[in-house]
Design a protein around this motif. Sequence first.
Motif, PDB file in Angstrom:
ATOM      1  N   GLY A 248     -39.862 -98.371   7.466  1.00 38.54           N
ATOM      2  CA  GLY A 248     -39.891 -99.390   6.424  1.00 38.54           C
ATOM      3  C   GLY A 248     -41.317 -99.793   6.080  1.00 38.54           C
ATOM      4  O   GLY A 248     -41.675 -99.936   4.905  1.00 38.54           O
ATOM      5  N   PHE A 249     -42.135 -99.967   7.118  1.00 39.91           N
ATOM      6  CA  PHE A 249     -43.544-100.306   6.903  1.00 39.91           C
ATOM      7  C   PHE A 249     -44.227 -99.186   6.123  1.00 39.91           C
ATOM      8  O   PHE A 249     -44.971 -99.430   5.176  1.00 39.91           O
ATOM      9  N   LEU A 250     -43.963 -97.939   6.522  1.00 39.29           N
ATOM     10  CA  LEU A 250     -44.533 -96.791   5.829  1.00 39.29           C
ATOM     11  C   LEU A 250     -44.093 -96.779   4.361  1.00 39.29           C
ATOM     12  O   LEU A 250     -44.913 -96.568   3.466  1.00 39.29           O
TER      13      LEU A 250
ATOM     14  N   ALA B  88     -41.887 -86.608  10.653  1.00 42.39           N
ATOM     15  CA  ALA B  88     -41.556 -85.499  11.541  1.00 42.39           C
ATOM     16  C   ALA B  88     -41.219 -85.975  12.948  1.00 42.39           C
ATOM     17  O   ALA B  88     -40.678 -85.212  13.753  1.00 42.39           O
ATOM     18  N   ASP B  89     -41.520 -87.227  13.245  1.00 38.64           N
ATOM     19  CA  ASP B  89     -41.312 -87.785  14.584  1.00 38.64           C
ATOM     20  C   ASP B  89     -39.898 -88.357  14.687  1.00 38.64           C
ATOM     21  O   ASP B  89     -39.580 -89.370  14.059  1.00 38.64           O
ATOM     22  N   ILE B  90     -39.052 -87.714  15.496  1.00 40.13           N
ATOM     23  CA  ILE B  90     -37.662 -88.184  15.624  1.00 40.13           C
ATOM     24  C   ILE B  90     -37.567 -89.536  16.335  1.00 40.13           C
ATOM     25  O   ILE B  90     -36.530 -90.181  16.297  1.00 40.13           O
TER      26      ILE B  90
ATOM     27  N   LEU C 217     -52.740 -92.053   4.013  1.00 41.78           N
ATOM     28  CA  LEU C 217     -51.367 -92.514   4.199  1.00 41.78           C
ATOM     29  C   LEU C 217     -50.391 -91.354   4.078  1.00 41.78           C
ATOM     30  O   LEU C 217     -49.430 -91.252   4.838  1.00 41.78           O
ATOM     31  N   LEU C 218     -50.633 -90.467   3.137  1.00 43.80           N
ATOM     32  CA  LEU C 218     -49.777 -89.303   2.963  1.00 43.80           C
ATOM     33  C   LEU C 218     -49.775 -88.434   4.218  1.00 43.80           C
ATOM     34  O   LEU C 218     -48.725 -87.969   4.667  1.00 43.80           O
ATOM     35  N   ALA C 219     -50.943 -88.241   4.804  1.00 40.56           N
ATOM     36  CA  ALA C 219     -51.035 -87.458   6.041  1.00 40.56           C
ATOM     37  C   ALA C 219     -50.277 -88.155   7.169  1.00 40.56           C
ATOM     38  O   ALA C 219     -49.561 -87.512   7.941  1.00 40.56           O
ATOM     39  N   ARG C 220     -50.425 -89.466   7.250  1.00 42.50           N
ATOM     40  CA  ARG C 220     -49.726 -90.233   8.287  1.00 42.50           C
ATOM     41  C   ARG C 220     -48.217 -90.186   8.062  1.00 42.50           C
ATOM     42  O   ARG C 220     -47.433 -90.107   9.004  1.00 42.50           O
ATOM     43  N   ALA C 221     -47.809 -90.220   6.809  1.00 45.74           N
ATOM     44  CA  ALA C 221     -46.387 -90.187   6.482  1.00 45.74           C
ATOM     45  C   ALA C 221     -45.752 -88.891   6.974  1.00 45.74           C
ATOM     46  O   ALA C 221     -44.657 -88.903   7.541  1.00 45.74           O
TER      47      ALA C 221
END
Length: 85
Positions: free
Chosen positions: A41-43, A31-33, A22-26
Amino acid sequence: MCREPLTADTVESLQLEMAARLLARAADLLADIRATSVQLGFLGDRMTEALRGVVRITHNRGHPPSGSGAGREEARDPREGAAER
């Protein structure tokens, strides 16, 4: 087909692995504009769940969080009682 029951160590290992993923996905999503407020919110919700799990694991292993009030709120979902505010 019978499966062996999950041990506490196995569950903790899975929780920590999921938190790391999850941390990697976060990092990617933040970083994605083009990330939407729904995605963020889900994250945030998933990160909160993962952190609760990590805090619970460290507490169970005899290493409760230190600091001013750290960990006191870990069992409470901040959305509970939101209507009361």
